[in-house]
Design an enzyme around this catalytic site. Structure first.
Site, PDB file in Angstrom:
ATOM      1  N   ARG A  21      38.282  34.333 -24.116  1.00  0.00           N
ATOM      2  CA  ARG A  21      37.404  35.511 -24.091  1.00  0.00           C
ATOM      3  C   ARG A  21      38.198  36.803 -24.108  1.00  0.00           C
ATOM      4  O   ARG A  21      39.090  37.001 -23.285  1.00  0.00           O
ATOM      5  CB  ARG A  21      36.544  35.510 -22.832  1.00  0.00           C
ATOM      6  N   SER A 188      18.109  32.331 -22.571  1.00  0.00           N
ATOM      7  CA  SER A 188      18.716  33.500 -23.203  1.00  0.00           C
ATOM      8  C   SER A 188      19.574  33.200 -24.418  1.00  0.00           C
ATOM      9  O   SER A 188      19.912  34.108 -25.161  1.00  0.00           O
ATOM     10  CB  SER A 188      19.543  34.262 -22.181  1.00  0.00           C
ATOM     11  N   HIS A 216      15.679  37.093 -18.028  1.00  0.00           N
ATOM     12  CA  HIS A 216      15.606  37.657 -19.390  1.00  0.00           C
ATOM     13  C   HIS A 216      14.185  38.044 -19.771  1.00  0.00           C
ATOM     14  O   HIS A 216      13.886  38.195 -20.958  1.00  0.00           O
ATOM     15  CB  HIS A 216      16.208  36.673 -20.397  1.00  0.00           C
ATOM     16  N   THR A 244      16.497  39.970 -12.376  1.00  0.00           N
ATOM     17  CA  THR A 244      17.682  40.828 -12.286  1.00  0.00           C
ATOM     18  C   THR A 244      17.262  42.281 -12.444  1.00  0.00           C
ATOM     19  O   THR A 244      16.239  42.570 -13.076  1.00  0.00           O
ATOM     20  CB  THR A 244      18.722  40.473 -13.363  1.00  0.00           C
ATOM     21  N   LYS A 247      19.444  43.929 -16.402  1.00  0.00           N
ATOM     22  CA  LYS A 247      19.241  43.780 -17.857  1.00  0.00           C
ATOM     23  C   LYS A 247      18.147  44.767 -18.296  1.00  0.00           C
ATOM     24  O   LYS A 247      18.447  45.920 -18.536  1.00  0.00           O
ATOM     25  CB  LYS A 247      18.973  42.316 -18.195  1.00  0.00           C
ATOM     26  N   THR A 276      27.872  39.956   2.759  1.00  0.00           N
ATOM     27  CA  THR A 276      28.423  40.814   1.709  1.00  0.00           C
ATOM     28  C   THR A 276      27.748  42.178   1.788  1.00  0.00           C
ATOM     29  O   THR A 276      26.605  42.303   2.240  1.00  0.00           O
ATOM     30  CB  THR A 276      28.240  40.173   0.307  1.00  0.00           C
ATOM     31  N   THR A 277      28.475  43.194   1.356  1.00  0.00           N
ATOM     32  CA  THR A 277      27.949  44.559   1.412  1.00  0.00           C
ATOM     33  C   THR A 277      26.686  44.688   0.566  1.00  0.00           C
ATOM     34  O   THR A 277      26.606  44.128  -0.535  1.00  0.00           O
ATOM     35  CB  THR A 277      29.044  45.533   0.921  1.00  0.00           C
ATOM     36  N   THR A 362      28.990  28.287 -22.932  1.00  0.00           N
ATOM     37  CA  THR A 362      27.708  29.006 -22.864  1.00  0.00           C
ATOM     38  C   THR A 362      26.673  28.310 -23.745  1.00  0.00           C
ATOM     39  O   THR A 362      25.490  28.240 -23.409  1.00  0.00           O
ATOM     40  CB  THR A 362      27.903  30.473 -23.295  1.00  0.00           C
TER      41      THR A 362
HETATM   42  N1  PLP Z   1      20.035  33.969 -14.720  1.00  0.00           N
HETATM   43  C1  PLP Z   1      20.188  33.943 -16.051  1.00  0.00           C
HETATM   44  C2  PLP Z   1      19.314  33.051 -16.862  1.00  0.00           C
HETATM   45  C3  PLP Z   1      21.157  34.752 -16.676  1.00  0.00           C
HETATM   46  O1  PLP Z   1      21.315  34.710 -17.997  1.00  0.00           O
HETATM   47  C4  PLP Z   1      21.961  35.596 -15.872  1.00  0.00           C
HETATM   48  C5  PLP Z   1      22.998  36.478 -16.451  1.00  0.00           C
HETATM   49  O2  PLP Z   1      23.238  36.593 -17.590  1.00  0.00           O
HETATM   50  C6  PLP Z   1      21.765  35.574 -14.500  1.00  0.00           C
HETATM   51  C7  PLP Z   1      20.806  34.749 -13.940  1.00  0.00           C
HETATM   52  C8  PLP Z   1      22.587  36.439 -13.605  1.00  0.00           C
HETATM   53  O3  PLP Z   1      22.058  37.748 -13.561  1.00  0.00           O
HETATM   54  P1  PLP Z   1      23.001  38.965 -13.184  1.00  0.00           P
HETATM   55  O4  PLP Z   1      23.674  39.404 -14.437  1.00  0.00           O
HETATM   56  O5  PLP Z   1      22.103  39.991 -12.591  1.00  0.00           O
HETATM   57  O6  PLP Z   1      24.001  38.452 -12.193  1.00  0.00           O
END
Ligand code: PLP
Length: 403
Positions: A21, A188, A216, A244, A247, A276-277, A362
C-alpha cells in the site's frame, strides 16, 4: 534474530504480490472538493479525487466547518481524557441524543471511530451473553470480525446475504441459546444491499438479536439520512444500528444506537470505549451539525444518487467492466493486483485522477478493482475526463472490456 530483516522480508512479500500500500499525500482544499493538491516527488499538482468516502462533501460543508470552529473557540482542542476521568463533553451528549433520534432508538453511544464501535460493541455484547452464538455474514468488515473474535463467542459464518443458509445455521442451535446476527446494509466493495427485512424475520423466528453496520449508508439513504433501515422502514426491527461519523457525515467517530440496556452494557464493559480519550468537543460539534443538516436536507442525497447512476451509465456505455450496483458505489473490475496498481498510477501520473487500487485482502484475489465513489460535486466535465482516461488506459494495457 535479525528483526529488521525479518519485517522487511514480510513487506517484500506484499510488494512481490503487487499489493503493497502506498498512500497518496494529498491536501484537500476547502471549497474546491473534489479537487486536492498532491504533494510528494518534489512537486505539487492539483488532482481530482474519485475515491473519497466523504460521500457528500460534508467534510467541506460551511455549516460543519463553522460548528467545529465555534466549538474549538468555545471549548478548546482536546477532550482532556477518557469520559470516565475527564467528564463527558456537552457536545458529545448532544451528539448522542441526535443519533438516537436519527435512528428512532432510545439511546446511542459515540466511539472514536466506526471501527472501534464495531470492535467494542460486538466484542462486549457477544462476550457478555452466556454461550452466545454469532451468525456473521461472510463479507463483514474487518472491524466486525475483530469484535467477534474478541468476544470469544462461537461464530457461524453464512454465505454473503444468503438467508436460506442463515436459517439452516440458526436451526442447528438450541432455541434457548442467545444468538446475535451481524451484518451490513451497504457492502462497500461490491455496492450491494443486504436483505435486512428477511434477516430480521429470521431473528424474530429464532430468538436472535441483530447488529447492523450502516457505515456506508448513514447520511445517504432514508428521508433523514438514517440509512437503508430507515429507507425501508425497518429501523425498529434492528436491535443495534452501527454507523460512522467519518464518511457521509464528513467528520470522525463512530456509534451504536439501540436500547438503553444494550447501550449501557457496552458503555460499562467495553474496554476500547472506556480506556481511551473521548472524541474532542470540536469534532462532536461538527458531526452534530452534519447530522442535523442531513436530517433536513435531501439535496445532497438526491444529487449523490443521480451522479452515481450517471457515472455507472457512462462507464457501461464505454464498455468498461463496471458492476451495476444498487447503491452509490461504482466498482470497475481489473482482476489483477499488478495491473490494478498500474491503472491507478497511470491515472494519477497522466490524467491527474486519484483512484486507490483495491486489492486482496479487501477484496478476493482475482477481483482487484477500482472503487469509484462519485459525489455531488463531480461535474459532467469531470466525468468526461474520467471516462476518457479509463478508456485510453484500458486500450493501452489491453484490459478486458465488459463481456
Ligand atoms: N464498517 C465498515 C463496513 C467499513 O467499511 C468501515 C470503514 O471503512 C468501518 C466500519 C469503520 O469505520 P470508521 O472509518 O469510522 O472507523
Amino acid at each position: 534474530m535479525d528483526y529488521e530483516g525479518f519485517f522487511a522480508k514480510k513487506v517484500a512479500g506484499l510488494k512481490d504480490e503487487g499489493r503493497y500500500r502506498i498512500f497518496a499525500e494529498l491536501a484537500r482544499q476547502t471549497g474546491r472538493f473534489p479537487i486536492a493538491t498532491k504533494h510528494g516527488d518534489g512537486a505539487r499538482k492539483d488532482i481530482v479525487v474519485w475515491c473519497s468516502n466523504d460521500y457528500l462533501g460534508m467534510g467541506q460543508n460551511s455549516v460543519v466547518i463553522q460548528a467545529m470552529t465555534d466549538a474549538v473557540q468555545l471549548y478548546g482542542a482536546g477532550a482532556g481524557g477518557t469520559r470516565n476521568i475527564s467528564g463527558t463533553s456537552h457536545p458529545l451528549v448532544m451528539l448522542e441524543e441526535e443519533i438516537a433520534d436519527l435512528h428512532a432508538k432510545s439511546s446511542a453511544l459515540v466511539f472514536t471511530s466506526g471501527y472501534i464501535a464495531n470492535e467494542a460493541s460486538l466484542g462486549t455484547l457477544a462476550g457478555l451473553l452466556p454461550g452466545c452464538v454469532i451468525f456473521s455474514d461472510a463479507k463483514n468488515h474487518a472491524s466486525m470480525i475483530h469484535g467477534i473474535r474478541s468476544s470469544k463467542a462461537e461464530k457461524r459464518i453464512f454465505r454473503h446475504s444468503d438467508v436460506a443458509q442463515l436459517e439452516s445455521l440458526l436451526k442447528e442451535v438450541d432455541p434457548d441459546t442467545p444468538k446475535l446476527i451481524a451484518f451490513e446494509s451497504v457492502y462497500s466493495m461490491d455496492g450491494d444491499i443486504s436483505p435486512i427485512g428477511e434477516i430480521c424475520d429470521l431473528a424474530d423466528a429464532y430468538g436472535a438479536i441483530t447488529y447492523l453496520d450502516e457505515v456506508h449508508a448513514v447520511g445517504l439513504y432514508g428521508p433523514r439520512g438514517g440509512g437503508i433501515a430507515e429507507a425501508r422502514g425497518l429501523m425498529d426491527r434492528v436491535t443495534v444500528i452501527n454507523g460512522t461519523l467519518a464518511k457521509a457525515y464528513g467528520v470522525m467517530g463512530g456509534y451504536i444506537a439501540s436500547t438503553p440496556g444494550i447501550v449501557d452494557a457496552v458503555r460499562s464493559f467495553a474496554s476500547s470505549f472506556i480506556f481511551t480519550t473521548a472524541l474532542p468537543p470540536g469534532v462532536a460539534a461538527g458531526a452534530l451539525a452534519s447530522i442535523r443538516h442531513l436530517k433536513s436536507s435531501s439535496t445532497e442525497r438526491q444529487r449523490h444518487q443521480e451522479r452515481a447512476a450517471t457515472l455507472k451509465r457512462r462507464l457501461a456505455e464505454a464498455d468498461l467492466p463496471v458492476i451495476d450496483t444498487e447503491s452509490h458505489i461504482v466498482p470497475v473490475i481489473v482482476g489483477d493486483p499488478v495491473k490494478c496498481k498500474r491503472v491507478t498510477d497511470m491515472l494519477m501520473a497522466e490524467f491527474g485522477i486519484y483512484i486507490q487500487p483495491i486489492n486482496y485482502p479487501t477484496v478476493p484475489r482475482g477481483t482487484e478493482r477500482l472503487r469509484i465513489t462519485p459525489n455531488p460535486y463531480h461535474t459532467d466535465e469531470l466525468m468526461d475526463d474520467l471516462v476518457t482516461a479509463l478508456t485510453t488506459i484500458w486500450r493501452r494495457l489491453e484490459l478486458p472490456l465488459a463481456a
